[in-house]
Design a protein around this motif. Sequence first.
Motif, PDB file in Angstrom:
ATOM      1  N   PHE A  97      26.435  37.238  36.033  1.00 54.30           N
ATOM      2  CA  PHE A  97      27.391  36.527  36.160  1.00 54.30           C
ATOM      3  C   PHE A  97      27.659  36.592  37.597  1.00 54.30           C
ATOM      4  O   PHE A  97      27.495  37.603  38.447  1.00 54.30           O
ATOM      5  CB  PHE A  97      28.330  36.853  35.275  1.00 54.30           C
ATOM      6  CG  PHE A  97      28.797  38.446  35.567  1.00 54.30           C
ATOM      7  CD1 PHE A  97      30.074  38.643  36.387  1.00 54.30           C
ATOM      8  CD2 PHE A  97      28.308  39.412  34.799  1.00 54.30           C
ATOM      9  CE1 PHE A  97      30.405  40.008  36.420  1.00 54.30           C
ATOM     10  CE2 PHE A  97      28.767  40.649  34.922  1.00 54.30           C
ATOM     11  CZ  PHE A  97      29.780  41.018  35.824  1.00 54.30           C
ATOM     12  N   ALA A  98      28.300  35.561  38.117  1.00 55.84           N
ATOM     13  CA  ALA A  98      29.010  35.401  39.351  1.00 55.84           C
ATOM     14  C   ALA A  98      30.330  36.229  39.384  1.00 55.84           C
ATOM     15  O   ALA A  98      31.101  35.996  38.390  1.00 55.84           O
ATOM     16  CB  ALA A  98      28.994  34.044  39.933  1.00 55.84           C
ATOM     17  N   GLU A  99      30.889  36.574  40.491  1.00 59.39           N
ATOM     18  CA  GLU A  99      32.247  37.106  40.436  1.00 59.39           C
ATOM     19  C   GLU A  99      33.320  36.224  40.019  1.00 59.39           C
ATOM     20  O   GLU A  99      34.425  36.656  39.358  1.00 59.39           O
ATOM     21  CB  GLU A  99      32.365  37.866  41.839  1.00 59.39           C
ATOM     22  CG  GLU A  99      33.618  38.669  41.967  1.00 59.39           C
ATOM     23  CD  GLU A  99      33.974  39.214  43.269  1.00 59.39           C
ATOM     24  OE1 GLU A  99      35.183  39.074  44.066  1.00 59.39           O
ATOM     25  OE2 GLU A  99      32.859  39.759  43.959  1.00 59.39           O
ATOM     26  N   GLU A 100      33.032  35.009  40.358  1.00 65.38           N
ATOM     27  CA  GLU A 100      33.922  33.850  40.166  1.00 65.38           C
ATOM     28  C   GLU A 100      34.309  33.847  38.679  1.00 65.38           C
ATOM     29  O   GLU A 100      35.343  33.055  38.170  1.00 65.38           O
ATOM     30  CB  GLU A 100      33.747  32.721  40.942  1.00 65.38           C
ATOM     31  CG  GLU A 100      33.760  32.675  42.284  1.00 65.38           C
ATOM     32  CD  GLU A 100      32.701  33.493  43.028  1.00 65.38           C
ATOM     33  OE1 GLU A 100      31.561  33.619  42.310  1.00 65.38           O
ATOM     34  OE2 GLU A 100      32.773  33.913  44.107  1.00 65.38           O
ATOM     35  N   PHE A 101      33.328  34.340  37.974  1.00 64.34           N
ATOM     36  CA  PHE A 101      33.457  34.064  36.245  1.00 64.34           C
ATOM     37  C   PHE A 101      34.220  35.086  35.606  1.00 64.34           C
ATOM     38  O   PHE A 101      34.765  34.727  34.551  1.00 64.34           O
ATOM     39  CB  PHE A 101      31.972  33.997  35.723  1.00 64.34           C
ATOM     40  CG  PHE A 101      31.784  33.668  34.470  1.00 64.34           C
ATOM     41  CD1 PHE A 101      31.850  32.322  34.235  1.00 64.34           C
ATOM     42  CD2 PHE A 101      31.776  34.457  33.382  1.00 64.34           C
ATOM     43  CE1 PHE A 101      31.803  31.883  32.787  1.00 64.34           C
ATOM     44  CE2 PHE A 101      31.796  34.097  31.871  1.00 64.34           C
ATOM     45  CZ  PHE A 101      31.812  32.799  31.631  1.00 64.34           C
ATOM     46  N   LEU A 102      34.901  36.020  36.341  1.00 69.50           N
ATOM     47  CA  LEU A 102      35.665  36.962  35.811  1.00 69.50           C
ATOM     48  C   LEU A 102      37.158  36.437  35.615  1.00 69.50           C
ATOM     49  O   LEU A 102      37.756  35.474  36.406  1.00 69.50           O
ATOM     50  CB  LEU A 102      35.790  38.299  36.822  1.00 69.50           C
ATOM     51  CG  LEU A 102      34.419  39.008  36.731  1.00 69.50           C
ATOM     52  CD1 LEU A 102      34.542  39.890  37.876  1.00 69.50           C
ATOM     53  CD2 LEU A 102      33.888  39.856  35.397  1.00 69.50           C
ATOM     54  N   LEU A 103      37.788  36.851  34.499  1.00 71.58           N
ATOM     55  CA  LEU A 103      39.078  36.373  34.398  1.00 71.58           C
ATOM     56  C   LEU A 103      40.030  36.777  35.248  1.00 71.58           C
ATOM     57  O   LEU A 103      40.933  36.117  35.714  1.00 71.58           O
ATOM     58  CB  LEU A 103      39.497  36.734  32.949  1.00 71.58           C
ATOM     59  CG  LEU A 103      39.216  35.924  31.716  1.00 71.58           C
ATOM     60  CD1 LEU A 103      39.391  36.888  30.327  1.00 71.58           C
ATOM     61  CD2 LEU A 103      39.692  34.760  31.659  1.00 71.58           C
ATOM     62  N   VAL A 104      39.760  38.112  35.660  1.00 69.74           N
ATOM     63  CA  VAL A 104      40.641  38.622  36.770  1.00 69.74           C
ATOM     64  C   VAL A 104      39.933  39.224  38.038  1.00 69.74           C
ATOM     65  O   VAL A 104      38.882  39.382  37.838  1.00 69.74           O
ATOM     66  CB  VAL A 104      41.665  39.905  35.997  1.00 69.74           C
ATOM     67  CG1 VAL A 104      42.397  39.204  34.998  1.00 69.74           C
ATOM     68  CG2 VAL A 104      40.866  40.945  35.616  1.00 69.74           C
ATOM     69  N   HIS A 105      40.688  39.761  38.905  1.00 73.11           N
ATOM     70  CA  HIS A 105      39.979  40.342  40.087  1.00 73.11           C
ATOM     71  C   HIS A 105      39.486  41.675  39.461  1.00 73.11           C
ATOM     72  O   HIS A 105      39.828  42.378  38.666  1.00 73.11           O
ATOM     73  CB  HIS A 105      40.769  40.790  40.917  1.00 73.11           C
ATOM     74  CG  HIS A 105      40.340  41.270  42.390  1.00 73.11           C
ATOM     75  ND1 HIS A 105      39.581  42.557  42.420  1.00 73.11           N
ATOM     76  CD2 HIS A 105      40.130  40.653  43.658  1.00 73.11           C
ATOM     77  CE1 HIS A 105      39.165  42.524  43.789  1.00 73.11           C
ATOM     78  NE2 HIS A 105      39.493  41.331  44.509  1.00 73.11           N
ATOM     79  N   PRO A 106      37.957  41.864  39.895  1.00 71.17           N
ATOM     80  CA  PRO A 106      37.170  42.769  39.332  1.00 71.17           C
ATOM     81  C   PRO A 106      37.558  44.342  39.693  1.00 71.17           C
ATOM     82  O   PRO A 106      37.050  45.278  38.992  1.00 71.17           O
ATOM     83  CB  PRO A 106      35.835  42.605  39.682  1.00 71.17           C
ATOM     84  CG  PRO A 106      35.862  41.810  41.143  1.00 71.17           C
ATOM     85  CD  PRO A 106      37.366  41.095  40.861  1.00 71.17           C
TER      86      PRO A 106
END
Length: 289
Positions: A97-106
């Motif tokens: 997955f790309a970082e932008e797919f996360l719901l919140v900041h990782p």
Amino acid sequence: MVRATPPLPLHEIEVPVPNGLSPFAIGTFDEIGSFTRARFPHRHDFYEILFLTGGGGVHVVDFEPYEIEPNSVYVLAPGQVHFWKDSELITGRVLVFAEEFLLVHPGGLLPAPGGSPLLRLDDAQAAQVEEVLDDIDREYRSRDPGYATMLQAHLHILLVRIQRLRQAHPRVPASSSIVWRFTRLVTKHVLAERSVTAYAERVGVTAGHLTDLVRAALGTTPGAVIRAALALEAKRLLAQTELSVAQIAHALGFEDPSYFGRFFKREAGASPGDFRRDIREKYQLAHDL
């Protein structure tokens, strides 16, 4: 002056994009593609979570070897170099997955760059991880209405679960959101920026406060994190390119190759030439160049 380092093999996500969102995929090693078992060093432009259920050999991540065992979870960040050596019958799941797919900041959910990518689990812990992966896999394949949002929610749950399991292992330090952001920025920009103060400003704290946070989370200093990231880029170029030591020094922003040699020996414990010879001999990398 920013130097452009020669590109190392880069694997980009070549999978369907849910509802036009950032790339995401889950599947077996066979389903995701040949790069999942690549025997040559390469790096990704995405996050990759590997859940191994079987197989043998060695998984090498940034030149650190890890014996392949069942019930192992690897969390690999964009830019990390890895490959498989003497591997056989690797089974399990791959999630990318790309970082932008996360719901919140990782920050806080993903291990800080530079930490161990590996988490070994007992059977009960592995069952917890596999349960969430099953939910993700079903949602990914069903493509029911709203599935992209469901995937984001399940991914968040998976990362929280992995983070809890990491915290249960004393040798695996947890990192705060600020420390994660700092280390991530360093991995992205170390060739252009090496000032602790500049990174502290980027994450919104003073240099002194950043130092306190990094010491508490990682047991080291921000300056040491920066130097380690620079040395790691040097190792990657020494291992995987035919550039001379002087050319690598120049690519990394060192005006004086002899100073680069002293810096590298201090950080890596060996001269650039000795490191190149030893790492290629150990992993037979010369045949892959």
